[in-house]
Scaffold this motif. Structure first.
Motif, PDB file in Angstrom:
ATOM      1  N   ILE A 394     -28.394  49.125  -4.698  1.00 40.93           N
ATOM      2  CA  ILE A 394     -29.629  49.097  -3.917  1.00 40.93           C
ATOM      3  C   ILE A 394     -29.273  49.055  -2.435  1.00 40.93           C
ATOM      4  N   ALA A 412     -32.733  43.069  -5.885  1.00 37.55           N
ATOM      5  CA  ALA A 412     -31.333  42.892  -6.295  1.00 37.55           C
ATOM      6  C   ALA A 412     -31.108  41.518  -6.917  1.00 37.55           C
ATOM      7  N   ALA A 418     -26.860  43.485 -10.116  1.00 39.51           N
ATOM      8  CA  ALA A 418     -27.181  44.471  -9.086  1.00 39.51           C
ATOM      9  C   ALA A 418     -26.416  44.156  -7.807  1.00 39.51           C
ATOM     10  N   HIS A 419     -26.172  45.190  -7.004  1.00 39.07           N
ATOM     11  CA  HIS A 419     -25.450  45.028  -5.735  1.00 39.07           C
ATOM     12  C   HIS A 419     -26.342  45.524  -4.613  1.00 39.07           C
ATOM     13  N   TYR A 420     -26.570  44.689  -3.609  1.00 34.49           N
ATOM     14  CA  TYR A 420     -27.347  45.084  -2.437  1.00 34.49           C
ATOM     15  C   TYR A 420     -26.396  45.458  -1.310  1.00 34.49           C
TER      16      TYR A 420
END
Length: 461
Positions: A394, A412, A418-420
């Motif tokens: 993201i 995220a 998830a990876h921001y």
């Protein structure tokens, strides 16, 4: 806008897809191949009428060595195939590894297009100054919405991200992909959130750019993040002006000038002689027509403010922009149901306390879409749960007030693993060519490798 219950099947219930016949691709010009598939008009009633979803494919440059299919939605909501046809350069890098496939969302373009018999209204002053002004606009929007619903036939009430996410699952199956590889931008991230929640174990890799948060149930917090981002852009404008000798307000406090002009226009609208001898510009018109977001507009804005301070608001008499495609607002307001005028004024008052200069106006853009639209089945925002979802990448631009960075960080935090990716920039980082972001996206989509811990992208060079 009146809100009716969400889909009767439950907010996060997925429906098993129908068996979809593989598409029959045909050359359709400009190096594209086109096809269609059939899906239920209402995925909650699969035995009912069917509608067409139009697809277009930009084939991978090396068919023997390609890594599969990448499904893309660039946002809107709106037509996609035309964008692919006209803007192939934005997808060229991706065709090093993928067949890039785009689809027109239900109701648009090659997908059983709904041609609304009357256009959606367009407000040149979209920060509504009074309830009568809002009500008059809402009446026009209601007339548009009712006429459009009649024209929609079996698609009436079935235009939201829950339905479109099921279309995406049918596309995945038709393309013969075990997992969906997806790139979604702007409203395309709402579709991505819906798909990730409904079909988490069918996701392969997913990159979401300029996230529109679809997980915050109430509008106040959702708006607050946008208001803060817009207020920060006004402060960036002021800093630029103080450091730029060509700025028409250089040597002054630009935000103090803004406050003075807005206060003057609130008490007595300012003449705009270039627009006509009787034209006067109010504070709500200035708020509607001021762009603090894009650096390219700042030179002209500063000159316009200097003239307004001197008593000539002609700069703010100019109306920029155009009406959104008619159906766009129907889908947006099904995905993001919006309050009526009285509640919006209370939200504006609350935002004025924290973002008094310009951030408070963020109450009104969605009102222009949703005011008065007839009730429909909605898929409203809600916290997301997606067990089994693989890592999603993201990124949001730090200066984007349309889809603020706080939206991407919030999403995220809810998606497992998830990876921001923090990035200095504006809206649509990938498609505006941010080199650092594109490098990380390409690595992730082709290998699954996320950016290193702590990695971020500075301004695009």
């Amino acid at each position: 806008m009146n809100i009716v219950a969400s889909l009767v099947i439950g907010a996060v219930t997925a429906v098993a897809p129908v068996t979809t016949t593989p598409p029959s691709w045909q050359d359709c010009g400009d190096g594209l191949q086109c096809a269609q598939i059939q899906v239920p008009a209402d995925w909650a009633r699969r035995s009912g009428p069917k509608v067409t979803i139009g697809l277009a494919k930009l084939p991978a440059q090396n068919q023997a060595g390609k890594k599969g299919v990448l499904l893309v939605n660039t946002g809107g909501p709106g037509e996609q195939i035309t964008l692919l046809r006209q803007g192939q350069k934005y997808f060229k890098d991706l065709t090093q590894w993928f067949d890039v496939v785009i689809f027109d969302p239900r109701g648009f373009g090659k997908s059983n297009a709904i041609n609304c018999p009357i256009p959606a209204p367009f407000a040149t002053e979209w920060v509504f100054p009074t309830k009568p002004a809002y009500d008059a606009y809402a009446a026009k929007n209601r007339t548009f919405g009712e006429a459009c619903a009649k024209e929609a036939g079996p698609l009436s009430g079935n235009l939201n991200s829950w339905q479109i996410a099921h279309d995406m699952e049918a596309i995945r199956e038709a393309l013969g992909q075990a997992r969906l590889t997806y790139l979604g931008n702007s409203h395309g991230t709402v579709l991505g959130q819906a798909y990730a929640e409904l079909f988490p174990r069918k996701v392969g890799r997913m990159y979401l750019d300029s996230v529109w948060d679809h997980t915050t149930p109430g509008p106040r917090e959702w708006l607050r993040r946008r208001a803060q981002a817009l207020e920060a852009n006004a402060e960036r404008f002021a800093t630029w002006c103080k450091n730029t000798t060509t700025c028409a307000l250089h040597g002054k406090d630009p935000l103090a000038v803004w406050d003075e002009v807005m206060d003057k226009a609130r008490r007595e609208p300012i003449p705009a002689p270039e627009a006509g001898p009787e034209v006067r510009i109010s504070d709500t018109q200035i708020a509607s027509r001021t762009n603090f977001t894009y650096e390219a507009t700042w030179e002209r804005l500063a000159a316009g403010l200097a003239r307004a301070q001197a008593g000539d608001a002609s700069f703010f008499a100019k109306v920029e922009g155009a009406p959104d495609p008619s159906l766009s607002r129907v889908i947006l307001c099904a995905d993001l149901p919006y309050p009526d005028y009285d509640k919006l004024k209370k939200l504006e008052s609350a935002l004025r306390r924290d973002t008094p200069r310009i951030g408070w106006r963020m109450v009104w853009p969605m009102a222009n879409h949703c005011a008065g639209l007839p009730p429909t089945r909605t898929y409203p925002p809600h916290p997301i749960k997606a067990p089994g979802l693989p890592p999603v990448l993201i990124a949001n631009g730090d200066h984007d007030d349309n889809s603020p960075a706080a939206d991407g960080r919030r999403l995220a935090a809810q998606l497992p693993r998830a990876h921001y990716l923090k990035a200095v920039g504006g809206h649509a980082l990938y498609f505006t060519g941010h080199p650092c972001v594109r490098e990380h996206v390409h690595r992730y989509l082709t290998t699954g490798k996320m950016p290193p811990r702590g990695a971020s992208c500075g301004p695009a060079k």
